[in-house]
Design an enzyme around this catalytic site. Sequence first.
Site: not given
Lengths: 296, 199
Positions: A118, A170
């Site tokens: 990764s 949010k």
Amino acid sequence: MKEKIIILIIALVVLISVVVGILILFQAPAIGISGKVALIRVEGTITSSKGIFGGTSSEEIVKQIKQAREDFLIKAILIRINSPGGSAAASQEIYMEIMKTRNSGKPVVVSMGDAATSGGYYIASAANRIVAAPGTLTGSIGVIWVHPVLSRFFEEWGIQFEIVKSGPYKDIGAVWRNFTEEEWQLAKEAINDTYDQFVEDVAKGRNISVEKIKQIADGRILTGRQAKELGLVDALGNIEDATKLAADLAGIEKPVVVELKKRTLFEALFGTMGEGISRGIVKGIIQLYLQKQIAL
Amino acid sequence: MGFIERFFGVLINPSITFKEINENPKLLEAFGAILIVGLCAGVGGALNLSLIAQEIAHPLISPIVLIVSAPLGYFLTWVVISCILYASAKVFGGTGAFEASLILLSFAFVPAIFLAPLGVVAYAIGAFGAFIYTLGSFVISIWGMILAIFAIKEHHKLSTPRAVMAVFIPVLVIAIIIFVLAFIAIIYLEKFLTYPISF
């Protein structure tokens, strides 16, 4: 007459020593003008700042790569990666610094240890060459966002949250609730964008088409040998082979590997006590001076 | 007595040689002496560093920089030490002039030419050679101090005990100051090193 003979002997000894000394110095591996290969280690999880549980900080690695790039005595950089990955941004920071170095003409070679998956592979892909052991775990090209949901845990413990937010998204990723359909879509878009960046950077670094990278960029783990067959790795070998490759790319015959890392005061002063008190202390003082430069 | 005889004469027969230099001090010879000493010390120091700098890569420790910077360092040290010893000699009743003191004291640095062969020997020995080099450097420093006593005694017309005091006291004070500053510097540097970057 006797004095003149003594003077002649002293003068000859000193003169010969100066000439021999200069000849030694210009061939001495440690401080001579023969080339050095800087060894930089990337170990553990890659994050922007170093955490309390270890890992690698991209801030420090970027500083070390920059220092090695700007040091004219360092002819090549060897990056030893033993990492399962980490934050995308931190990996990209290191990737960018390696690319700068590669573009500057100073070769960068990656040696993979147990794993370079990764984010670990993200970094590696920027190097001029990648060397891995046949059994190294690599690949895992992909992006993941793990979102733990603890709503039931909070319910059982009677914990409630009052949320006041400026916009509907949010508190996306908040642990007290699941994603909404729209939030999931937004998260997926962010993940896809990061994935595209990952694939494009790997393609650029390895000089392979984006389409070809995407065929294997599904998160799959590869061994070093599989990765070599797919062109994700250049050669199979160990860290010594990688060092030799770095030296060859830099045109160095007898490379001296210098590790750019910091030590504690105790290690710096007394780590080499066995090699002689003088050696340990003087070495420590020099290292302290040079390390200070890295730290600043 | 030519320059070569003066230069090596202080090693073999310091009393007579300093007397001769004092009668006809030449500033150009002093510069020559420091240049030769600096070059030899630079080569010796660089060889010693090559023993201890295996893990260090930095432009500051390239041989060219070391060999060039050593004579510059010796020039600076020569001037500073001469100023200090001149003032000290005056305190102990010396009557000499500064320029002549400067010239005579330049020859007190001559034993440092042995740092070059010492560096070669240390390099040949290997890791333990660094310790030998440090020990040898200490002996050479003591030798230089003794020659400075000869120089001060000869030029400032001091008795041997007064010349010894004129050289020994400032050297002791400088050594204490350097020790304290080094201690403070290590403590100061440690603050930077506590930032965890070790792997």
